[in-house]
Design a protein around this motif. Structure first.
Motif, PDB file in Angstrom:
ATOM      1  N   THR A   1      30.308  33.998  45.670  1.00  0.00           N
ATOM      2  CA  THR A   1      31.279  34.862  46.343  1.00  0.00           C
ATOM      3  C   THR A   1      30.971  36.320  46.002  1.00  0.00           C
ATOM      4  O   THR A   1      30.108  36.603  45.168  1.00  0.00           O
ATOM      5  CB  THR A   1      32.725  34.518  45.941  1.00  0.00           C
TER       6      THR A   1
ATOM      7  N   GLU B   1      38.166  39.954  44.403  1.00  0.00           N
ATOM      8  CA  GLU B   1      37.182  38.917  44.101  1.00  0.00           C
ATOM      9  C   GLU B   1      37.288  37.766  45.092  1.00  0.00           C
ATOM     10  O   GLU B   1      38.247  37.664  45.840  1.00  0.00           O
ATOM     11  CB  GLU B   1      37.425  38.372  42.687  1.00  0.00           C
ATOM     12  N   LYS B   2      36.300  36.898  45.023  1.00  0.00           N
ATOM     13  CA  LYS B   2      36.260  35.652  45.803  1.00  0.00           C
ATOM     14  C   LYS B   2      36.166  35.915  47.311  1.00  0.00           C
ATOM     15  O   LYS B   2      36.720  35.168  48.118  1.00  0.00           O
ATOM     16  CB  LYS B   2      37.477  34.762  45.497  1.00  0.00           C
TER      17      LYS B   2
ATOM     18  N   SER C   1      32.467  40.446  45.202  1.00  0.00           N
ATOM     19  CA  SER C   1      33.522  41.211  44.565  1.00  0.00           C
ATOM     20  C   SER C   1      33.319  42.685  44.868  1.00  0.00           C
ATOM     21  O   SER C   1      32.177  43.160  44.884  1.00  0.00           O
ATOM     22  CB  SER C   1      33.475  40.972  43.050  1.00  0.00           C
TER      23      SER C   1
ATOM     24  N   GLY D   1      41.158  35.706  48.992  1.00  0.00           N
ATOM     25  CA  GLY D   1      40.557  35.990  47.702  1.00  0.00           C
ATOM     26  C   GLY D   1      41.576  36.309  46.629  1.00  0.00           C
ATOM     27  O   GLY D   1      42.754  35.971  46.736  1.00  0.00           O
TER      28      GLY D   1
ATOM     29  N   SER E   1      46.663  35.879  43.927  1.00  0.00           N
ATOM     30  CA  SER E   1      45.986  35.184  45.025  1.00  0.00           C
ATOM     31  C   SER E   1      46.499  35.796  46.316  1.00  0.00           C
ATOM     32  O   SER E   1      47.708  35.965  46.487  1.00  0.00           O
ATOM     33  CB  SER E   1      46.302  33.690  45.005  1.00  0.00           C
TER      34      SER E   1
END
Length: 195
Positions: free
Chosen positions: A91, A171-172, A93, A151, A140
């Motif tokens: 992933t 992130e993600k 970031s 993400g 989240s």
């Protein structure tokens, strides 16, 4: 392999530049990027996992643990295994920051109040992932209308004499395009907070 210009496996092009300059990595580890690519290729090789390479650098070459991670990430970028902003799990970031004229404690209280956080993050649903007392809370994220997962957001405040530096890390993210869109989004968001 030459010190300047030659890329992995003798080619003249690198997949992506590492975050750390050749000069800095040489000062800190005793080798430049071309040398590290050759050494790792001859050691664990390109199929080895990130933890395997990092551990090998520590054990076989005496590289400090922090620098072993940096060398491994740089190697992964140079050999096309990792793009800029890409994490070990694949992933992406992004981070943006800005010093703002705001009260850190008041801002943290807004983050922990669901209604205030919703107003702060319009169009985005957010669910806390960390304890309220943490200095860099994580949430989240999902689209408020579609429910699509967006993400994980981390907000960190660093209080200084000129105000509070707010660091936004998202992130993600699934791909480089999403990372670029969200990087722009958070930059615009920080600007809107400054008004």
């Amino acid at each position: 392999m030459g010190e300047q210009g030659a890329g992995p496996q003798g080619s003249d092009q690198r997949s992506a530049a590492p975050d750390v300059s050749d000069e800095r990595i040489r000062e800190s580890t005793g080798r430049g990027w071309d040398d590290w690519v050759a050494v790792i290729d001859a050691g664990p090789g390109r199929e080895a996992s990130h933890p395997t390479i990092a551990a090998w650098l520590v054990e076989e070459h005496g590289v400090d643990g922090w620098w072993a991670q940096g060398v491994t990430v740089g190697y992964e970028r140079l050999t096309g295994r990792r793009l800029p902003g890409q994490m070990q799990d694949g992933t992406f970031s992004v981070s943006r920051s800005k010093t703002l004229d705001l009260d850190g404690e008041e801002f943290r209280e807004r983050l922990h109040d669901d209604a205030a956080r919703a107003a702060l993050l319009p169009g985005i649903s957010s669910v806390p992932r960390s304890k309220p007392a943490t200095r860099a809370p994580k949430f989240s994220l999902s689209d408020a209308e579609s429910g699509e997962e967006l993400g994980v957001l981390q907000l960190r405040l660093e209080q200084g004499s000129a105000g509070a530096k707010l660091v936004v890390t998202h992130e993600k993210l699934p791909d480089p395009d999403a990372a670029e869109r969200w990087k722009q989004h958070w930059g615009d968001w920080l600007e809107s907070l400054a008004v």
